[in-house]
Design an enzyme around this catalytic site. Structure first.
Site, mmCIF file in Angstrom:
data_model
loop_
_atom_site.group_PDB
_atom_site.id
_atom_site.type_symbol
_atom_site.label_atom_id
_atom_site.label_comp_id
_atom_site.label_asym_id
_atom_site.label_seq_id
_atom_site.Cartn_x
_atom_site.Cartn_y
_atom_site.Cartn_z
ATOM 1 N N LYS A 103 -1.219 6.633 2.114
ATOM 2 C CA LYS A 103 -0.437 6.829 0.883
ATOM 3 C C LYS A 103 -0.042 5.496 0.251
ATOM 4 O O LYS A 103 -0.241 5.272 -0.941
ATOM 5 C CB LYS A 103 0.844 7.643 1.162
ATOM 6 C CG LYS A 103 0.612 9.010 1.759
ATOM 7 C CD LYS A 103 1.912 9.750 1.992
ATOM 8 C CE LYS A 103 2.855 9.106 2.992
ATOM 9 N NZ LYS A 103 2.356 9.031 4.377
ATOM 10 N N ARG A 150 6.193 -2.433 11.953
ATOM 11 C CA ARG A 150 7.317 -1.500 11.755
ATOM 12 C C ARG A 150 7.811 -0.956 13.086
ATOM 13 O O ARG A 150 7.024 -0.633 13.950
ATOM 14 C CB ARG A 150 6.863 -0.332 10.858
ATOM 15 C CG ARG A 150 7.105 -0.585 9.402
ATOM 16 C CD ARG A 150 6.464 0.446 8.515
ATOM 17 N NE ARG A 150 6.818 1.830 8.814
ATOM 18 C CZ ARG A 150 6.431 2.862 8.074
ATOM 19 N NH1 ARG A 150 5.697 2.663 6.999
ATOM 20 N NH2 ARG A 150 6.763 4.089 8.391
ATOM 21 N N ARG A 199 9.358 15.392 0.795
ATOM 22 C CA ARG A 199 8.887 15.590 2.159
ATOM 23 C C ARG A 199 9.422 16.870 2.776
ATOM 24 O O ARG A 199 9.118 17.161 3.935
ATOM 25 C CB ARG A 199 9.392 14.449 3.010
ATOM 26 C CG ARG A 199 8.219 13.578 3.460
ATOM 27 C CD ARG A 199 8.707 12.398 3.877
ATOM 28 N NE ARG A 199 8.364 11.684 5.000
ATOM 29 C CZ ARG A 199 7.921 10.449 4.895
ATOM 30 N NH1 ARG A 199 7.655 9.917 3.739
ATOM 31 N NH2 ARG A 199 7.733 9.766 5.964
ATOM 32 N N ARG A 231 -1.001 -1.482 12.112
ATOM 33 C CA ARG A 231 -0.526 -1.819 10.758
ATOM 34 C C ARG A 231 0.463 -2.990 10.813
ATOM 35 O O ARG A 231 1.271 -3.103 11.724
ATOM 36 C CB ARG A 231 0.170 -0.615 10.124
ATOM 37 C CG ARG A 231 0.857 -0.996 8.810
ATOM 38 C CD ARG A 231 1.313 0.178 8.019
ATOM 39 N NE ARG A 231 2.167 1.081 8.768
ATOM 40 C CZ ARG A 231 2.549 2.263 8.308
ATOM 41 N NH1 ARG A 231 2.142 2.681 7.138
ATOM 42 N NH2 ARG A 231 3.332 3.038 9.036
HETATM 43 P P1 AP5 Z 1 -0.689 3.213 4.919
HETATM 44 O O1 AP5 Z 1 -1.263 3.150 3.553
HETATM 45 O O2 AP5 Z 1 0.389 2.263 5.267
HETATM 46 O O3 AP5 Z 1 -0.282 4.738 5.296
HETATM 47 P P2 AP5 Z 1 0.915 5.651 4.787
HETATM 48 O O4 AP5 Z 1 0.337 6.989 4.479
HETATM 49 O O5 AP5 Z 1 1.689 4.964 3.713
HETATM 50 O O6 AP5 Z 1 1.732 5.795 6.123
HETATM 51 P P3 AP5 Z 1 3.305 5.649 6.423
HETATM 52 O O7 AP5 Z 1 3.425 5.440 7.895
HETATM 53 O O8 AP5 Z 1 3.919 4.619 5.530
HETATM 54 O O9 AP5 Z 1 3.813 7.037 6.073
HETATM 55 P P4 AP5 Z 1 5.117 7.646 6.541
HETATM 56 O O10 AP5 Z 1 5.152 8.777 5.627
HETATM 57 O O11 AP5 Z 1 5.215 7.931 7.974
HETATM 58 O O12 AP5 Z 1 6.202 6.466 6.359
HETATM 59 P P5 AP5 Z 1 7.261 6.140 5.229
HETATM 60 O O13 AP5 Z 1 7.362 4.682 5.099
HETATM 61 O O14 AP5 Z 1 6.989 6.945 4.018
HETATM 62 O O15 AP5 Z 1 -1.904 3.028 5.949
HETATM 63 C C1 AP5 Z 1 -1.661 2.965 7.355
HETATM 64 C C2 AP5 Z 1 -2.541 1.879 7.996
HETATM 65 O O16 AP5 Z 1 -3.895 2.288 7.935
HETATM 66 C C3 AP5 Z 1 -2.471 0.515 7.292
HETATM 67 O O17 AP5 Z 1 -2.553 -0.474 8.271
HETATM 68 C C4 AP5 Z 1 -3.715 0.498 6.378
HETATM 69 O O18 AP5 Z 1 -4.194 -0.809 6.193
HETATM 70 C C5 AP5 Z 1 -4.687 1.369 7.166
HETATM 71 N N1 AP5 Z 1 -5.542 2.195 6.317
HETATM 72 C C6 AP5 Z 1 -5.206 2.860 5.167
HETATM 73 N N2 AP5 Z 1 -6.252 3.561 4.691
HETATM 74 C C7 AP5 Z 1 -7.276 3.376 5.577
HETATM 75 C C8 AP5 Z 1 -8.643 3.850 5.635
HETATM 76 N N3 AP5 Z 1 -9.156 4.666 4.685
HETATM 77 N N4 AP5 Z 1 -9.387 3.460 6.691
HETATM 78 C C9 AP5 Z 1 -8.889 2.626 7.659
HETATM 79 N N5 AP5 Z 1 -7.618 2.134 7.644
HETATM 80 C C10 AP5 Z 1 -6.821 2.513 6.614
HETATM 81 O O19 AP5 Z 1 8.592 6.713 5.866
HETATM 82 C C11 AP5 Z 1 9.181 6.061 6.985
HETATM 83 C C12 AP5 Z 1 10.454 6.787 7.406
HETATM 84 O O20 AP5 Z 1 11.404 6.787 6.320
HETATM 85 C C13 AP5 Z 1 10.281 8.280 7.744
HETATM 86 O O21 AP5 Z 1 9.880 8.484 9.064
HETATM 87 C C14 AP5 Z 1 11.703 8.801 7.478
HETATM 88 O O22 AP5 Z 1 12.576 8.437 8.509
HETATM 89 C C15 AP5 Z 1 12.111 8.013 6.233
HETATM 90 N N6 AP5 Z 1 11.717 8.689 4.986
HETATM 91 C C16 AP5 Z 1 10.883 8.210 4.022
HETATM 92 N N7 AP5 Z 1 10.766 9.090 3.019
HETATM 93 C C17 AP5 Z 1 11.552 10.147 3.337
HETATM 94 C C18 AP5 Z 1 11.835 11.375 2.694
HETATM 95 N N8 AP5 Z 1 11.286 11.704 1.515
HETATM 96 N N9 AP5 Z 1 12.684 12.244 3.310
HETATM 97 C C19 AP5 Z 1 13.266 11.938 4.494
HETATM 98 N N10 AP5 Z 1 13.025 10.788 5.163
HETATM 99 C C20 AP5 Z 1 12.177 9.892 4.584
HETATM 100 MG MG MG Z 2 3.636 4.142 3.580
#
Ligand code: AP5
Ligand code: MG
Length: 214
Positions: free
Chosen positions: A13, A160, A88, A127
């Site tokens: 994402k 992270r 989410r 990552r």
């Molecule tokens: P990346 O692009 O970083 O993936 P992502 O989908 O953004 O994954 P996240 O871990 O950021 O999602 P998340 O939803 O768990 O975390 P968030 O920060 O939103 O890609 C991942 C890796 O793969 C990278 O190293 C990249 O280089 C590689 N990659 C990408 N595409 C690839 C491909 N095609 N092939 C190979 N490699 C690839 O949330 C974190 C925390 O915040 C949550 O756990 C929660 O506690 C809180 N939070 C955030 N939003 C909310 C919400 N709306 N409600 C409640 N809590 C929330």
């Molecule tokens: Mg992300």
């Protein structure tokens, strides 16, 4: 344009939303990035969110809804935005729908990046992120130009604290239980495009660009 990115942790994402924001010239709004910034600053929101985030659990709806609706009021969102990691839960999706209906600016496209969970652990463990919010890299799949350094600001990249295997499993469970029902929610609204996330980063970018007409 107003776009939502849905997908499990590590599906791409953030990587894809950052690319699309350049193509569409609208901001990427990542609730994860905004919450991590609050935690770093140590403000009231950060104090309340930290415990949930480091456990891999969702932060309570009312905190996240207030955070994103406030952010969406800023001038740079007048031409649209890309929501990365929000909504989410069904409660978040409903709150967003109500807020956007009130200003007659509904979500136009929802992109679901779909990929099997067993492909994602390696992506997350490898990552590295820029502490200043410039993006995410991968030690093998998407390395920065200079090892361990952000391509944009040169800052040392970080691992992270929720990108460790036991917390990753908790995050997958939260996705399955609370977030996957949104696929049905947006399918019913007729604006969901499903993208195969198990491909090269550039191929995924091309398919998303086609789906949003960029
Ligand atoms: P990346 O692009 O970083 O993936 P992502 O989908 O953004 O994954 P996240 O871990 O950021 O999602 P998340 O939803 O768990 O975390 P968030 O920060 O939103 O890609 C991942 C890796 O793969 C990278 O190293 C990249 O280089 C590689 N990659 C990408 N595409 C690839 C491909 N095609 N092939 C190979 N490699 C690839 O949330 C974190 C925390 O915040 C949550 O756990 C929660 O506690 C809180 N939070 C955030 N939003 C909310 C919400 N709306 N409600 C409640 N809590 C929330
Ligand atoms: Mg992300």
């Amino acid at each position: 344009m107003r776009v939502i990115f849905l997908g499990p942790p590590g599906s791409g994402k953030g990587t894809q939303a950052k690319r699309l924001q350049s193509a569409l010239n609208i901001p990427q709004l990542s609730t994860g990035d905004l919450l991590r910034e609050a935690v770093r600053k140590g403000n009231e929101l950060g104090k309340q969110a930290a415990e949930f985030m480091s456990a891999g659990k969702l932060v309570p709806d009312q905190l996240v809804i207030a955070l994103i609706l406030t952010r969406m009021e800023q001038d740079d969102c007048s031409g649209g935005f890309i929501l990365d990691g929000f909504p989410r839960t069904l409660a978040q999706a409903q709150a967003l729908e109500d807020a956007l209906a009130a200003v007659s600016k509904p979500v136009q496209q929802v992109i679901e990046i779909r990929i099997e969970q067993d492909k994602l652990v390696e992506r997350l463990v490898g990552r590295r992120i820029c502490p200043n919010g410039h993006g995410e890299w991968h030690i093998r799949f998407n390395p920065p130009k200079q090892e361990g350094r952000c391509d944009t600001c040169g800052e040392a990249l970080e691992h992270r604290d929720d990108d460790h295997e036991e917390k990753i499993i908790t995050r997958f469970e939260a996705y399955r239980k609370d977030t996957e029902p949104l696929v049905q929610f947006y399918t019913e609204r007729g604006n969901l495009a499903v993208i195969d996330g198990d491909r090269d980063i550039d191929d995924v970018t091309r398919e998303i660009a086609a789906a949003v007409g960029a």
